[in-house]
Each structure stands twice: as structure tokens, then as C-alpha cells.
Scaffold this active site. Structure first.
Site, PDB file in Angstrom:
ATOM      1  N   LYS A 149       0.191   4.413  -0.278  1.00 32.87           N
ATOM      2  CA  LYS A 149      -0.461   5.591   0.485  1.00 32.87           C
ATOM      3  C   LYS A 149      -0.165   6.770  -0.504  1.00 32.87           C
ATOM      4  O   LYS A 149      -0.249   6.325  -1.761  1.00 32.87           O
ATOM      5  CB  LYS A 149       0.099   5.790   1.709  1.00 32.87           C
ATOM      6  CG  LYS A 149      -0.179   4.358   2.628  1.00 32.87           C
ATOM      7  CD  LYS A 149      -0.192   4.766   4.058  1.00 32.87           C
ATOM      8  CE  LYS A 149      -0.325   3.470   4.850  1.00 32.87           C
ATOM      9  NZ  LYS A 149      -0.249   3.677   6.238  1.00 32.87           N
ATOM     10  N   SER A 163       2.895  -2.073  10.466  1.00 28.85           N
ATOM     11  CA  SER A 163       4.518  -2.030  11.099  1.00 28.85           C
ATOM     12  C   SER A 163       5.290  -3.328  10.729  1.00 28.85           C
ATOM     13  O   SER A 163       6.043  -3.817  11.474  1.00 28.85           O
ATOM     14  CB  SER A 163       4.977  -1.541  12.570  1.00 28.85           C
ATOM     15  OG  SER A 163       4.294  -0.302  12.716  1.00 28.85           O
ATOM     16  N   HIS A 189      -9.552   1.231   4.863  1.00 32.45           N
ATOM     17  CA  HIS A 189      -8.281   1.386   5.470  1.00 32.45           C
ATOM     18  C   HIS A 189      -8.626   2.491   6.765  1.00 32.45           C
ATOM     19  O   HIS A 189      -9.437   3.189   6.609  1.00 32.45           O
ATOM     20  CB  HIS A 189      -7.314   1.889   4.599  1.00 32.45           C
ATOM     21  CG  HIS A 189      -5.958   2.073   5.157  1.00 32.45           C
ATOM     22  ND1 HIS A 189      -5.563   2.884   6.308  1.00 32.45           N
ATOM     23  CD2 HIS A 189      -4.916   1.193   5.216  1.00 32.45           C
ATOM     24  CE1 HIS A 189      -4.325   2.715   6.327  1.00 32.45           C
ATOM     25  NE2 HIS A 189      -3.878   1.608   5.977  1.00 32.45           N
ATOM     26  N   ASN A 216       0.923  -1.195   0.146  1.00 29.42           N
ATOM     27  CA  ASN A 216      -0.011   0.010   0.123  1.00 29.42           C
ATOM     28  C   ASN A 216       1.019   1.137  -0.137  1.00 29.42           C
ATOM     29  O   ASN A 216       1.463   1.705   0.947  1.00 29.42           O
ATOM     30  CB  ASN A 216      -0.783   0.052   1.343  1.00 29.42           C
ATOM     31  CG  ASN A 216      -1.718   1.314   1.075  1.00 29.42           C
ATOM     32  OD1 ASN A 216      -1.918   2.070   0.323  1.00 29.42           O
ATOM     33  ND2 ASN A 216      -2.375   1.464   2.791  1.00 29.42           N
ATOM     34  N   GLU A 223      -5.520  -4.685  10.545  1.00 33.53           N
ATOM     35  CA  GLU A 223      -4.572  -3.824  10.811  1.00 33.53           C
ATOM     36  C   GLU A 223      -4.945  -3.130  12.096  1.00 33.53           C
ATOM     37  O   GLU A 223      -5.751  -1.994  12.253  1.00 33.53           O
ATOM     38  CB  GLU A 223      -4.454  -2.782   9.669  1.00 33.53           C
ATOM     39  CG  GLU A 223      -3.949  -3.450   8.335  1.00 33.53           C
ATOM     40  CD  GLU A 223      -3.220  -2.350   7.410  1.00 33.53           C
ATOM     41  OE1 GLU A 223      -2.382  -2.254   7.025  1.00 33.53           O
ATOM     42  OE2 GLU A 223      -4.142  -1.467   7.048  1.00 33.53           O
ATOM     43  N   GLY A 235       2.425   2.414  11.342  1.00 33.27           N
ATOM     44  CA  GLY A 235       3.174   3.368  11.144  1.00 33.27           C
ATOM     45  C   GLY A 235       3.784   3.928  12.467  1.00 33.27           C
ATOM     46  O   GLY A 235       4.510   4.796  12.491  1.00 33.27           O
ATOM     47  N   GLU A 261      -7.233   5.046   7.851  1.00 30.21           N
ATOM     48  CA  GLU A 261      -7.030   6.286   7.535  1.00 30.21           C
ATOM     49  C   GLU A 261      -8.205   6.916   6.970  1.00 30.21           C
ATOM     50  O   GLU A 261      -8.470   8.099   6.957  1.00 30.21           O
ATOM     51  CB  GLU A 261      -5.778   6.244   6.580  1.00 30.21           C
ATOM     52  CG  GLU A 261      -4.479   6.185   7.623  1.00 30.21           C
ATOM     53  CD  GLU A 261      -3.139   5.729   6.814  1.00 30.21           C
ATOM     54  OE1 GLU A 261      -2.145   5.645   7.300  1.00 30.21           O
ATOM     55  OE2 GLU A 261      -3.469   5.816   5.365  1.00 30.21           O
TER      56      GLU A 261
END
Length: 251
Positions: free
Chosen positions: A11, A212, A95, A9, A167, A173, A97
Site C-alpha cells: 500500500k 486481515s 483493490h 501489498n 478480499e 485492516g 481502496e
């Protein structure tokens, strides 16, 4: 036997020159990673570049989102039919985000998964809990709530096209990760929820881990019986790291 996947991904990263080098590296990694299925999810402007670079290879490509609408007056949106014009095989939906920054609800994410399947694209259906939810012991309740609309909108045939990606939001991250045993327990819970609908679905549907993942810890996650590979963020921007993670996925 379930297919193992490693999906990058990107991003909101990339550029034409950098992508060319990265895609060449991913293509070169394909034979070394076999039989793991490699995939790349790029920003919309670079889908044509992915198509041109990866067509005829075993690496699949796709987008990081799609609209829940089929077309029309939705400025800035991209529908499933547009993704098929670029031969996208996969698309990320839900996702964290997107859920956080764009207010996407559980129902809207499931609607996006349905639109993907209707266009012959496999949705990578992301679920996960926040740090506060994790600390409060709410992980299973949160994941069950996120999965519920998917089960309501997609019949068993359509569900078979889904790839689930767990996730934990607190691990994306941040450098924080659950223990491999902890991640396995969550994946087992997800597979049990799949089994509530179909034993065959639970046996065949890939459930990936993300958050991560790096070359140094990938093998410990992928060795778990219910973890079928990974959805990879930052490490997918380096072809060498991506290859190392892919190799870990097939042991």
C-alpha cells in the site's frame, strides 16, 4: 496443480532504507517458502529498488495499480508498458481502496486487467463485498457482478493469466475475518463461476484470500481446498510475519 501464491501489498508504505531491509528479508525467505510463489507489490517510486533487489531471485514484483489507457495525456497515470520497463510480473487491479476512493467501476477494473495482460503482466484481480452487502446476503451477487466484465473483455487464453484475490472489504485492516469455512464457500462460488467459462480455467487459475491475514490464522485459511494463498496487507511489511504466512501456504 494450481500454483500457490503469497503476495505482499505494501500500500502507501515504505522508504528506501526500510525497503532495503524488508526486501532482503523477503529474498531470504524464498527458499523456506518454496514451492509457494512469493510476490511484492510496491508503490511506483520503489519499483526500481525492487527490480534491483529481487532480479535473479524467485521472488516476483509488481505495482499496485496501472492505467486503463495505453499512454498519452493522462497526468499522474502509469501504463502497462512502463511497468514492463521494471520487469514487473504482477499488478494489483481493482483493490477495494481503488474502487472506493477513486470511483473505479467494474468495467474500468476489467479494462485495467486487459491492459496488464496485453503487456505480459499477470493482474491480481481483486473482488469483495462491503459489510452492508455481506449483512444483506448479497456477497455472491456482488462478486458475480464484479467478475462479469472480466469475462466479457478477456478471452480464455487471457483469463488464464489472471490471479483472482477475494478480499471482503469488511475484513481489510479491521481485524475481522470470515471463518475458514465461510471463506472456502466464497472461493468455491468464485471457482464455479470460472467453471462456467472453462473447467480447465477453474482447475488452474489461482484464487487468493486477503483480509486481515496474519501468521496466527493463515494456516486455517490456506488449508481450504479452493484457497490458493493470500494477498497480504499490513503483515507484508514485516519480513518475519510474511515468511510465516508463506510457510503456512504450503503446509
Amino acid at each position: 496443480m494450481r500454483q500457490h501464491w503469497v503476495i505482499g501489498n505494501w500500500k502507501m508504505n515504505g522508504g528506501l532504507a526500510a525497503n532495503q531491509t524488508l526486501l532482503a528479508g523477503v529474498h531470504a525467505a524464498e527458499s523456506a517458502a518454496a514451492p509457494v510463489q512469493l510476490g511484492v507489490c510496491a508503490p511506483f517510486p520503489y519499483l526500481l529498488q525492487c527490480q534491483q533487489a529481487l532480479a535473479g531471485t524467485g521472488v516476483v514484483w509488481g505495482a499496485q495499480d496501472l492505467s486503463a489507457e495505453i499512454g498519452g495525456a493522462f497526468t499522474g497515470e502509469v501504463c502497462g508498458a512502463m511497468l514492463t520497463d521494471f520487469d514487473c510480473s504482477i499488478v494489483i487491479v481493482g483493490h477495494s481502496e481503488r474502487r472506493l476512493y477513486h470511483g473505479e467501476s467494474e468495467v474500468r477494473v476489467a479494462e485495467k486487467a486487459l491492459r496488464a495482460v496485453e503487456n505480459g503482466i499477470r493482474p491480481v484481480f481483486c473482488i469483495g463485498e462491503t459489510q452492508d452487502q455481506h449483512d444483506a446476503g448479497e456477497t455472491e451477487a456482488v462478486l458475480a457482478r464484479q467478475l462479469m466484465p472480466l469475462f466479457a473483455l478477456l478471452n480464455e487464453t487471457r483469463l488464464a493469466m489472471v490471479i483472482v484475490a477475494y478480499e471482503p472489504v469488511w475484513a481489510i485492516g479491521t481485524g475481522k475475518t470470515p471463518t475458514p469455512d465461510g471463506a472456502q464457500a466464497v472461493h468455491r462460488f468464485i471457482r464455479d463461476r470460472l467453471a462456467d467459462h472453462s473447467a480447465e480455467l477453474a482447475d488452474t487459475l489461482p484464487v487468493l484470500y486477503g483480509g486481515s491475514v496474519k501468521p496466527g490464522n493463515a494456516a486455517s485459511f490456506f488449508a481450504q481446498p479452493d484457497i490458493d494463498g493470500g494477498l497480504i496487507g499490513g503483515a507484508s511489511l514485516d519480513a518475519g510475519e510474511f515468511l510465516a504466512i508463506a510457510k503456512a501456504a504450503h503446509g
